[in-house]
Every structure is written in C-alpha cells, then in structure tokens.
Design an enzyme around this catalytic site. Structure first.
Site, PDB file in Angstrom:
ATOM      1  N   ASP A   1      -0.570   4.319   0.768  1.00 17.41           N
ATOM      2  CA  ASP A   1      -1.098   5.305   1.704  1.00 17.41           C
ATOM      3  C   ASP A   1      -0.402   5.200   3.051  1.00 17.41           C
ATOM      4  O   ASP A   1       0.068   4.133   3.453  1.00 17.41           O
ATOM      5  CB  ASP A   1      -2.612   5.158   1.859  1.00 17.41           C
ATOM      6  CG  ASP A   1      -3.045   3.786   2.356  1.00 17.41           C
ATOM      7  OD1 ASP A   1      -2.433   2.779   1.936  1.00 17.41           O
ATOM      8  OD2 ASP A   1      -3.994   3.710   3.164  1.00 17.41           O
TER       9      ASP A   1
ATOM     10  N   GLU B   1       4.714  -5.676   4.243  1.00 16.09           N
ATOM     11  CA  GLU B   1       4.562  -4.984   5.523  1.00 16.09           C
ATOM     12  C   GLU B   1       5.826  -5.138   6.381  1.00 16.09           C
ATOM     13  O   GLU B   1       6.584  -6.107   6.254  1.00 16.09           O
ATOM     14  CB  GLU B   1       3.365  -5.544   6.298  1.00 16.09           C
ATOM     15  CG  GLU B   1       2.020  -5.215   5.704  1.00 16.09           C
ATOM     16  CD  GLU B   1       1.584  -3.781   5.959  1.00 16.09           C
ATOM     17  OE1 GLU B   1       2.360  -3.006   6.564  1.00 16.09           O
ATOM     18  OE2 GLU B   1       0.462  -3.436   5.543  1.00 16.09           O
TER      19      GLU B   1
ATOM     20  N   GLU C   1      -5.214   1.082   2.647  1.00 15.79           N
ATOM     21  CA  GLU C   1      -4.932   0.055   3.655  1.00 15.79           C
ATOM     22  C   GLU C   1      -4.978   0.649   5.055  1.00 15.79           C
ATOM     23  O   GLU C   1      -5.462   0.017   5.985  1.00 15.79           O
ATOM     24  CB  GLU C   1      -3.565  -0.582   3.402  1.00 15.79           C
ATOM     25  CG  GLU C   1      -3.334  -1.886   4.164  1.00 15.79           C
ATOM     26  CD  GLU C   1      -2.782  -1.711   5.575  1.00 15.79           C
ATOM     27  OE1 GLU C   1      -2.767  -2.691   6.340  1.00 15.79           O
ATOM     28  OE2 GLU C   1      -2.346  -0.587   5.922  1.00 15.79           O
ATOM     29  N   GLU C   2      -4.494   1.875   5.188  1.00 16.50           N
ATOM     30  CA  GLU C   2      -4.452   2.515   6.500  1.00 16.50           C
ATOM     31  C   GLU C   2      -5.797   3.114   6.896  1.00 16.50           C
ATOM     32  O   GLU C   2      -5.980   3.496   8.039  1.00 16.50           O
ATOM     33  CB  GLU C   2      -3.380   3.618   6.514  1.00 16.50           C
ATOM     34  CG  GLU C   2      -1.956   3.138   6.269  1.00 16.50           C
ATOM     35  CD  GLU C   2      -1.397   2.317   7.418  1.00 16.50           C
ATOM     36  OE1 GLU C   2      -2.153   1.989   8.358  1.00 16.50           O
ATOM     37  OE2 GLU C   2      -0.196   1.995   7.367  1.00 16.50           O
TER      38      GLU C   2
ATOM     39  N   HIS D   1       0.843  -1.199   0.000  1.00 11.67           N
ATOM     40  CA  HIS D   1       0.000   0.000   0.000  1.00 11.67           C
ATOM     41  C   HIS D   1       0.875   1.244   0.000  1.00 11.67           C
ATOM     42  O   HIS D   1       1.931   1.291   0.633  1.00 11.67           O
ATOM     43  CB  HIS D   1      -0.958   0.009   1.200  1.00 11.67           C
ATOM     44  CG  HIS D   1      -0.305   0.045   2.546  1.00 11.67           C
ATOM     45  ND1 HIS D   1       0.034   1.225   3.174  1.00 11.67           N
ATOM     46  CD2 HIS D   1       0.060  -0.945   3.397  1.00 11.67           C
ATOM     47  CE1 HIS D   1       0.576   0.949   4.359  1.00 11.67           C
ATOM     48  NE2 HIS D   1       0.612  -0.353   4.522  1.00 11.67           N
TER      49      HIS D   1
ATOM     50  N   ASP E   1       6.509   1.706   6.828  1.00 12.47           N
ATOM     51  CA  ASP E   1       5.142   1.195   6.615  1.00 12.47           C
ATOM     52  C   ASP E   1       4.467   1.926   5.475  1.00 12.47           C
ATOM     53  O   ASP E   1       3.784   2.919   5.700  1.00 12.47           O
ATOM     54  CB  ASP E   1       4.344   1.379   7.906  1.00 12.47           C
ATOM     55  CG  ASP E   1       2.979   0.738   7.860  1.00 12.47           C
ATOM     56  OD1 ASP E   1       2.712  -0.044   6.934  1.00 12.47           O
ATOM     57  OD2 ASP E   1       2.158   1.033   8.748  1.00 12.47           O
TER      58      ASP E   1
END
Length: 377
Positions: free
Chosen positions: A72, A165, A136-137, A70, A103
């Site tokens: 974001d 991740e 995702e976040e 991801h 992340d």
C-alpha cells in the site's frame, strides 16, 4: 545498465502501475505471489478487515528468515504538482518516478529478484518466508500485526527478518535501521463551561485551564535517552477550540499529541505521568490513548553482521546503525522474537510529490538482499 536489462526495474514498474492506495492492494500481492509460486513457494492469504496479507514460504526447517514489506502507498497529493502520472512509472535522468517507488515497492521487487537468483543456484538451507501486507500506511491493524498474531498462535517462530523500508540516507546502504522508537498518541479533551466572554465569572474557559498543564507537559524531561535512542519527545500536533465566534468562551478544548519514546520509558509510565499532571492541575477531561507500537532494538547478532558484510561487499560502505525515523511494521515483528533490520533505498522522497528511486540502486539493493540470504540460509 539499460532500463530493460534490469529485472528489478521491470518488476518495480509493474508494481507501481497498480494503484494500491492504502489499504487497497490492487493486485500487487497476486503479482508477487505468481513469481514466488514459480519458485515453489506455498502461498496463503491471511486477509482481515479488507486488507490483503500474503504469507508465502519455501524450504524447510530452521532458521526461518522473513522478508517483509507493504504494497500500500500513501495518497498522491495534488496530481497537477507531479511531473508525470504517479501510477505510470517513468524514468527521467536516472530516476524512476511513481508513488511507492521508494516506499516501498522497490524493496519488494529487489527481494523477489534476489530470491529468484539465489534459488536458481541452490536450495535454501532453512525456510524463507514472505510477509507482504496492504495495511502499513493506514491504521495498521489488519496487516502485519494480524498476520503475526495468527502465525504466533500456530507456533511459528522466526529467527531473522528484513523489512524493505527505505532506510538509506544519502547513499544506498549507508544506514541500517536496527530499532525504532515507540509511538503513543493521545487525544485530550479538556472540559469547561461555554458562555459569553463578557461574563467570565459565569464560564469556565478550558483553554485557560489547559495552558499551565500543557506548558508543564511540554517542559517535562520524560527520560534522558540512552546510547541507542534520543530522549523521549512529547509533541503537540493539533489544538482545537472555539465556536467560530469571538465573543463565546468554548465549552471544550481538544489537544492531539504524540510521544516518540525510547526504551527508557514505557507506554504505561507515560500515560500515568500525563494523567497525574492533568489531575494535579485540577482539570476535568477525557483522554483517549492509542498505542501505535512499542520501541524495539535489535542487538548486535547474526543478522546485523550479515547485513553489514553484504552492504560492504556490494557498496564498499560501512553502514550506520540507526534507530531514528518514524514507525514501521518491524515494530510488530520484533516482539515475535526475530532479529529485525530495515534495509532499503534512499528515503529522501518518500511520501512526497514526485517520489522516486535511483535506477542505478535497484540491482545493488537486490544484490545486498541476496548476499544476506546466502549467509543465513
């Protein structure tokens, strides 16, 4: 290795400089897509709900390996507490600082560079897909979940997937995430009757009514766990009631809670047991449920073996097979039928002020991804 001599670091800096606060991709997928297109990847944007989703594929036939991530990032928090601008990446004392450094823009950058090296040497033996999302976040409704639904309807079936991740604990590669607990959220509103505290016979205090039931819920052993997961945990994250006045009994009391549950329980069984407890205590209530993801466990197979071998070759470590932590988009990929693992940098600084990643870990992380791809494609 000098900063400028690291292709992963160079790409990571470009990604961090894009202010991709969830669910804004801020051009990250375009940058990634440009790199992949040069390798012959076919690009498709499966966007939904204002979310950018890149699906890129190269090669043909099976197996199908997916590299997922991801773009974001979470909000920065107070800017004055950062030692440098979170969207102007800086290297200090061997660490690269910036929001998304760990992340998980470092995982994406390492994956892209690994793919470039591998495909420069030989053609793929199978199909390699990238599934990159900007959701995702956040609520995670229009990102990987949506793409999986679209591709599954087309008959696409992956064999393996790596989510980039931040999975490592103290050293790069000391852990591989092979499963996650499920996450079930509840918002419980207990109904009462508002009135003056001096006339308790004329009111119904929802806090008093809730207390015995909540104590029972907190004290319940929901399951014993198993060899791969700890027992299911019930946690209250918020309680709110009252009008602000000290002489008014409130008409409602709201409790927000979460289950992190293992494969010994199901979302349905947990809902049933909670509601049975509330009914047994005679509460009048509303209860809204939200399932963030079911638990999953990747059994020992080709992907785990390949990941262990790659990490051993690059770092000399034998990784722990881990199922702890929060949720990730692996929860949407696993039910799709793929063997799924999460491999990434050290996770100590994720979501924190001064998020960072070790510069010295970037090229080895990319080498781990490359070796896994070599074995399986």
């Amino acid at each position: 290795m000098a900063d400028g001599a690291s292709p992963v670091l160079d790409l990571l800096r470009q990604l961090i400089a894009r202010r991709s606060l969830t669910p804004d991709d801020a051009g990250c997928c375009e940058l990634i897509g440009e790199r992949l297109k040069k390798l012959g990847f076919a690009l498709e944007y499966i966007d939904a709900g204002g979310v950018t989703n890149l699906w890129a594929t190269a090669g043909s036939g099976g197996p199908l390996m997916i590299l997922a991530g991801h773009t974001d990032v979470v909000p920065t928090g107070p800017l004055e507490q950062w030692t440098s601008d979170p969207f102007q990446p800086q290297v200090r004392d061997g660490l690269l600082y910036g929001r998304g450094a760990a992340d998980m823009k470092s995982g994406i950058a390492a994956m892209v560079c690994a793919t470039e090296r591998l495909m420069a040497r030989r053609p793929l033996r199978g199909t390699l897909g990238y599934l990159i999302t900007s959701d995702e976040e956040g609520v995670a409704q229009h990102g990987t979940r949506h793409v999986v639904e679209v591709l599954e309807a087309r008959g696409v079936r992956p064999d393996y997937a790596i989510v980039g991740e931040a999975s490592s604990n103290e050293k790069l590669g000391d852990r591989i995430v092979i499963g996650r607990r499920g996450s079930l959220n509840g918002i419980l509103t207990v109904l009462g009757k508002q009135g003056h505290v001096a006339y308790p016979h004329k009111v119904e205090n929802p806090i008093h009514r809730l207390a015995p039931a909540l104590a029972e819920l907190v004290g319940t052993a929901w399951d014993p766990g198993n060899a791969h997961f700890p027992p299911t945990s019930f946690q209250v994250s918020n309680i709110h009631a009252g009008t602000g006045a000290n002489n008014v009994v409130p008409g409602e009391c709201q409790v927000v809670f979460n289950f992190r549950y293992c494969t010994e329980s199901t979302a349905a069984s947990l809902r049933e047991r909670v509601e049975a407890t509330l009914q047994r205590h005679g509460l009048r209530y509303r209860l809204d449920w939200q399932l963030s993801g079911e638990p999953f466990l990747t059994r020992q197979g080709g992907l785990i073996a390949a990941a262990e071998a790659a990490i051993g070759a690059v770092t000399g470590l034998k990784p722990e097979l881990f199922t702890g932590g929060g949720t990730s988009d692996a929860r949407f990929i696993s039910p799709w039928g793929a063997e799924v693992v999460e491999i990434g940098p050290i996770n100590d600084s994720i979501h924190k002020i001064n998020e960072h990643v070790r510069v010295a870990d970037l090229e080895p992380l990319s080498a781990i991804y490359e070796k896994v791809l070599e074995q399986l494609l």
